[in-house]
Motif scaffolding. Structure first.
Motif, PDB file in Angstrom:
ATOM      1  N   UNK A  52       0.841  -1.209   0.000  1.00 14.85           N
ATOM      2  CA  UNK A  52       0.000   0.000   0.000  1.00 14.85           C
ATOM      3  C   UNK A  52       0.873   1.255   0.000  1.00 14.85           C
ATOM      4  N   UNK A  53       1.931   1.250   0.850  1.00 10.46           N
ATOM      5  CA  UNK A  53       2.810   2.430   0.934  1.00 10.46           C
ATOM      6  C   UNK A  53       3.528   2.670  -0.385  1.00 10.46           C
ATOM      7  N   UNK A  54       3.947   1.569  -1.009  1.00  9.31           N
ATOM      8  CA  UNK A  54       4.680   1.660  -2.291  1.00  9.31           C
ATOM      9  C   UNK A  54       3.787   2.189  -3.409  1.00  9.31           C
ATOM     10  N   UNK A  55       2.633   1.533  -3.591  1.00  5.62           N
ATOM     11  CA  UNK A  55       1.743   1.939  -4.690  1.00  5.62           C
ATOM     12  C   UNK A  55       1.192   3.343  -4.445  1.00  5.62           C
ATOM     13  N   UNK A  56       0.995   3.676  -3.165  1.00  5.61           N
ATOM     14  CA  UNK A  56       0.462   5.005  -2.827  1.00  5.61           C
ATOM     15  C   UNK A  56       1.332   6.124  -3.354  1.00  5.61           C
ATOM     16  N   UNK A  57       2.651   5.886  -3.381  1.00  6.91           N
ATOM     17  CA  UNK A  57       3.561   6.921  -3.900  1.00  6.91           C
ATOM     18  C   UNK A  57       3.141   7.330  -5.311  1.00  6.91           C
ATOM     19  N   UNK A  58       2.918   6.321  -6.149  1.00 10.54           N
ATOM     20  CA  UNK A  58       2.576   6.610  -7.552  1.00 10.54           C
ATOM     21  C   UNK A  58       1.149   7.139  -7.679  1.00 10.54           C
ATOM     22  N   UNK A  59       0.214   6.524  -6.952  1.00  9.74           N
ATOM     23  CA  UNK A  59      -1.186   6.929  -7.122  1.00  9.74           C
ATOM     24  C   UNK A  59      -1.411   8.371  -6.642  1.00  9.74           C
ATOM     25  N   UNK A  60      -0.825   8.712  -5.503  1.00 11.03           N
ATOM     26  CA  UNK A  60      -0.986  10.087  -4.998  1.00 11.03           C
ATOM     27  C   UNK A  60      -0.275  11.068  -5.945  1.00 11.03           C
ATOM     28  N   UNK A  61       0.890  10.664  -6.453  1.00 15.40           N
ATOM     29  CA  UNK A  61       1.608  11.531  -7.406  1.00 15.40           C
ATOM     30  C   UNK A  61       0.756  11.773  -8.646  1.00 15.40           C
ATOM     31  N   UNK A  62       0.055  10.742  -9.107  1.00 16.44           N
ATOM     32  CA  UNK A  62      -0.833  10.899 -10.271  1.00 16.44           C
ATOM     33  C   UNK A  62      -1.957  11.899  -9.947  1.00 16.44           C
ATOM     34  N   UNK A  63      -2.490  11.766  -8.733  1.00 19.31           N
ATOM     35  CA  UNK A  63      -3.542  12.700  -8.308  1.00 19.31           C
ATOM     36  C   UNK A  63      -3.056  14.144  -8.310  1.00 19.31           C
ATOM     37  N   UNK A  64      -1.848  14.368  -7.807  1.00 22.71           N
ATOM     38  CA  UNK A  64      -1.274  15.726  -7.772  1.00 22.71           C
ATOM     39  C   UNK A  64      -1.035  16.215  -9.207  1.00 22.71           C
ATOM     40  N   UNK A  65      -0.535  15.324 -10.038  1.00 26.68           N
ATOM     41  CA  UNK A  65      -0.250  15.700 -11.436  1.00 26.68           C
ATOM     42  C   UNK A  65      -1.531  16.107 -12.172  1.00 26.68           C
ATOM     43  N   UNK A  66      -2.576  15.299 -12.053  1.00 26.41           N
ATOM     44  CA  UNK A  66      -3.820  15.631 -12.768  1.00 26.41           C
ATOM     45  C   UNK A  66      -4.418  16.931 -12.214  1.00 26.41           C
ATOM     46  N   UNK A  67      -4.199  17.183 -10.932  1.00 28.61           N
ATOM     47  CA  UNK A  67      -4.693  18.432 -10.343  1.00 28.61           C
ATOM     48  C   UNK A  67      -3.941  19.646 -10.904  1.00 28.61           C
ATOM     49  N   UNK A  68      -2.697  19.410 -11.318  1.00 28.79           N
ATOM     50  CA  UNK A  68      -1.913  20.528 -11.867  1.00 28.79           C
ATOM     51  C   UNK A  68      -2.310  20.859 -13.304  1.00 28.79           C
ATOM     52  N   UNK A  69      -3.034  19.926 -13.950  1.00 30.76           N
ATOM     53  CA  UNK A  69      -3.329  20.104 -15.374  1.00 30.76           C
ATOM     54  C   UNK A  69      -4.500  21.051 -15.637  1.00 30.76           C
ATOM     55  N   UNK A  70      -5.374  21.204 -14.659  1.00 31.21           N
ATOM     56  CA  UNK A  70      -6.630  21.912 -14.915  1.00 31.21           C
ATOM     57  C   UNK A  70      -7.031  22.798 -13.735  1.00 31.21           C
ATOM     58  N   UNK A  71      -7.957  23.739 -14.021  1.00 32.63           N
ATOM     59  CA  UNK A  71      -8.508  24.571 -12.945  1.00 32.63           C
ATOM     60  C   UNK A  71      -9.707  23.886 -12.296  1.00 32.63           C
ATOM     61  N   UNK A  72     -10.274  22.887 -12.991  1.00 34.82           N
ATOM     62  CA  UNK A  72     -11.493  22.251 -12.494  1.00 34.82           C
ATOM     63  C   UNK A  72     -11.156  21.049 -11.609  1.00 34.82           C
ATOM     64  N   UNK A  73     -11.635  21.104 -10.381  1.00 32.56           N
ATOM     65  CA  UNK A  73     -11.382  20.000  -9.450  1.00 32.56           C
ATOM     66  C   UNK A  73     -12.047  18.726  -9.944  1.00 32.56           C
ATOM     67  N   UNK A  74     -13.220  18.889 -10.533  1.00 26.07           N
ATOM     68  CA  UNK A  74     -13.971  17.725 -11.019  1.00 26.07           C
ATOM     69  C   UNK A  74     -13.192  17.015 -12.135  1.00 26.07           C
ATOM     70  N   UNK A  75     -12.681  17.817 -13.073  1.00 26.17           N
ATOM     71  CA  UNK A  75     -11.902  17.237 -14.184  1.00 26.17           C
ATOM     72  C   UNK A  75     -10.654  16.550 -13.625  1.00 26.17           C
ATOM     73  N   UNK A  76     -10.000  17.224 -12.661  1.00 28.45           N
ATOM     74  CA  UNK A  76      -8.790  16.643 -12.061  1.00 28.45           C
ATOM     75  C   UNK A  76      -9.117  15.304 -11.395  1.00 28.45           C
ATOM     76  N   UNK A  77     -10.229  15.253 -10.662  1.00 30.38           N
ATOM     77  CA  UNK A  77     -10.642  14.032  -9.972  1.00 30.38           C
ATOM     78  C   UNK A  77     -10.943  12.908 -10.954  1.00 30.38           C
ATOM     79  N   UNK A  78     -11.668  13.267 -12.011  1.00 33.25           N
ATOM     80  CA  UNK A  78     -12.032  12.241 -13.002  1.00 33.25           C
ATOM     81  C   UNK A  78     -10.806  11.723 -13.741  1.00 33.25           C
ATOM     82  N   UNK A  79      -9.888  12.645 -14.026  1.00 30.95           N
ATOM     83  CA  UNK A  79      -8.654  12.240 -14.713  1.00 30.95           C
ATOM     84  C   UNK A  79      -7.834  11.286 -13.855  1.00 30.95           C
TER      85      UNK A  79
END
Lengths: 254, 348
Positions: free
Chosen positions: A150-177
């Motif tokens: 869980x700790x290992x995979x979390x590194x990548x999954x949370x990083x993906x979440x941060x990355x998608x949040x950086x791509x857009x102004x819309x929280x909804x789009x970031x969440x869906x991405x």
């Protein structure tokens, strides 16, 4: 460096006062509780090869695809939408510090949620009369393996979440991405790794590659006590790459 | 020999958004301690210029310097030197005023006692200390939010303070408070502020830069700009007399006085009394009492006569109108036709 630790504190505080965090955490905890209950029921109905904790960790996909997007979608998209990212970038902090602090805060929350989930086996063990059952429920190897996974995979999954949040102004789009990418990464890659043969050597190479990337394979190894460094390298390097991309996006789009 | 280092220097700044130019070849300097007003209509490129100066945007061409240091090349050296309040003043709604300022002070490198002292000082300066220090920012009125934004900008006593529309949306009382605040900062920080409230800029600023369509169309002190755009002295006269009779009455002053009829700006009950503008060369020694004497000798009933001092608003309109006219001429010279958007705005 002092700004970095201050920003981590600030981000943790921001997550603590955000209602979205509590909604996501509650839903995820309910879901985890349900899956733990399911793993106990499965074990009670028929003899299983795996321990209940191992069965429980198999369902990691569901809390991950729910919790990670809800936890991270606001991080950069919300700040950009509000305009506070611009004011933050005029202070003596750089984009890498901002991205990394948001990542660490979200990752600590993610780990915290899973750590709280240890209450399920503890409660189960407390109500079970037999010490043999208690030993099976609280099998240290499975728990350490599962939590390492869980700790290992979390590194990548949370990083993906941060990355998608950086791509857009819309929280909804970031969440869906982030939901889509994490889902594809877990389910899609695992499915591809089990594709039928037919392309000879090329197929073997592809299968090996997909197996190397398949989260379910890593889960299986981890809960059976096999702590391989290859997935660790994969998750750390992929998380670093994704966070690097997020930094570039923040720098260019502020 | 020591060379004067400007607090702010913009050298040929050019920035386009998707091929649409926002600013073109913009150059200006601001001396240490100066308070400069940056004026222009919407879309003139004010915020783009201020964002480039604060390091948030990169210019396509040209370079900006803060205290002689390139903003684009050394952003980490620039950030401690500037305090920036962006347009619309974005603030986190879920923090209390004191928490937000402490957070910003930390980010700006203030620690311990200095952090506490500076936060208390800006709370006092911006009149936030007794009223809203523990209130959530999301619950504040527009005026208080603006003051929190300014408090943040001046928190680390920056060498250069950049305020983008600090008085937008404020009522007259709040505008006066912001003016007093800027007055208190005078001499301690170089200030560049953009505003739509021209009277405000005239009171607060040592110098004015007027920008239109991404070009500087006028720059100087309000006095210099008055001389440049209004080279004549103008008297406003309200008298019950026809323009022909007025011309005859003022004959003794020769051809130096140009008379033009104007609409009554106040639309008072004496609306039927004509309103005239008398224009004289700047060097003319004719005074209003001489004019008054001549007119009364000719039995002309006078309601009002006063020397008209062009406001910054007049200068702004004159400068933007001149830039529009130059644009039309240049477009006609290159294309043979004037573009449809080149209709100068009507100052009235």
């Amino acid at each position: 460096m002092r700004n970095f630790f201050h920003l981590i504190q600030f981000e943790i505080r921001a997550l603590l006062i955000s209602p979205a965090t509590y909604v996501a955490a509650t839903l995820s905890m309910l879901m985890m509780g349900f899956f733990y209950f399911l793993s106990l029921v499965t074990m009670a109905e028929a003899p299983q090869d795996e321990l209940p904790s191992a069965i429980f960790f198999r369902f990691f996909l569901f809390p991950v695809v729910l919790f990670v997007p809800m936890l991270t979608m606001r991080s950069i998209a919300g700040e950009r939408r509000q305009g506070t990212l611009a004011t933050l970038m005029t202070t003596p902090v750089n984009a890498a510090t901002v991205v990394l602090s948001k990542f660490i805060a979200a990752y600590l929350f993610y780990l915290g949620l899973w750590i709280i989930a240890i209450a399920y086996p503890l409660i189960t063990a407390a109500v079970l009369p037999s010490t043999e059952f208690q030993r099976l429920i609280l099998d240290l190897g499975t728990l350490i393996g599962g939590y390492s996974f869980i700790a290992c995979t979390g590194l990548l999954f949370v990083a993906i979440g941060i990355f998608t949040s950086s791509l857009t102004r819309s929280q909804l789009v970031a969440g869906m991405l982030s939901f889509s990418i994490i889902f594809l990464l877990i389910v899609g890659v695992t499915s591809l790794s089990y594709l039928g043969t037919g392309f000879g050597e090329l197929n073997t190479t592809l299968q090996n590659t997909f197996h190397y990337l398949a989260a379910f394979d890593h889960y299986s190894d981890a809960v059976h006590g096999l702590l391989d460094t290859r997935p660790l390298v994969y998750y750390i390097s992929a998380a670093a790459l994704v966070l690097g991309l997020a930094t570039l996006v923040v720098e260019s789009k502020t | 020999m020591t060379q004067l280092v400007h607090s702010i220097e913009a050298r040929n700044l050019t920035k386009s958004y998707s091929e649409v130019p926002a600013i073109t070849d913009l150059s200006f300097t601001v001396a240490p301690g100066e308070v400069v007003g940056f004026l222009g209509p919407n879309g003139a490129g004010k915020s783009t210029t201020l964002r480039i100066l604060s390091g948030l945007l990169r210019a396509n061409k040209g370079e900006a310097y803060i205290q002689g240091i390139s903003v684009a090349r050394y952003p980490e050296r620039i950030k401690p030197l500037i305090g920036y309040m962006p347009e619309n003043n974005p603030l986190p709604d879920d923090l209390r005023v004191i928490e937000y300022l402490k957070h910003r002070a930390h980010l700006k490198g203030l620690r311990g006692k200095k952090c506490r002292d500076r936060v208390e000082s800006v709370l006092e300066q911006c009149d936030l200390a007794r009223t809203v220090r523990r209130k959530l920012i999301g619950a504040l009125s527009k005026g208080f939010r603006q003051r929190v934004g300014i408090a943040d900008a001046i928190l680390a006593e920056p060498a250069v303070t950049i305020l983008d529309e600090p008085t937008i949306g404020l009522d007259p009382h709040q505008i006066i408070q912001i003016r007093k605040l800027i007055e208190r900062l005078r001499g301690r920080s170089t200030i560049i502020l953009s505003s739509h409230i021209l009277a405000e800029v005239e009171v607060s600023c040592d110098r004015v830069i007027i920008i239109n369509q991404g070009h500087i169309v006028a720059s100087g002190t309000p006095h210099e700009l008055r001389t440049e755009f209004f080279p004549k002295r103008e008297f406003m006269l309200q008298a019950q007399v026809s323009s022909t009779a007025l011309r005859q009455a003022l004959q003794p002053f020769g051809d130096s006085i140009t008379i033009s009829e104007r609409s009554n700006p106040l639309r008072t009950i004496e609306e039927h009394w004509p309103y005239y503008q008398l224009s004289l060369p700047k060097q003319s020694s004719i005074q209003s009492d001489q004019l008054l004497q001549t007119l009364t000798q000719n039995n002309i009933s006078i309601r009002e006569i006063h020397l008209h001092q062009p406001t910054l608003e007049d200068i702004f309109f004159a400068a933007t109108k001149r830039s529009w006219e130059l644009e039309i001429k240049s477009n006609q010279a290159t294309n043979g036709t004037a573009p449809k958007e080149t209709t100068p705005p009507d100052p009235s």
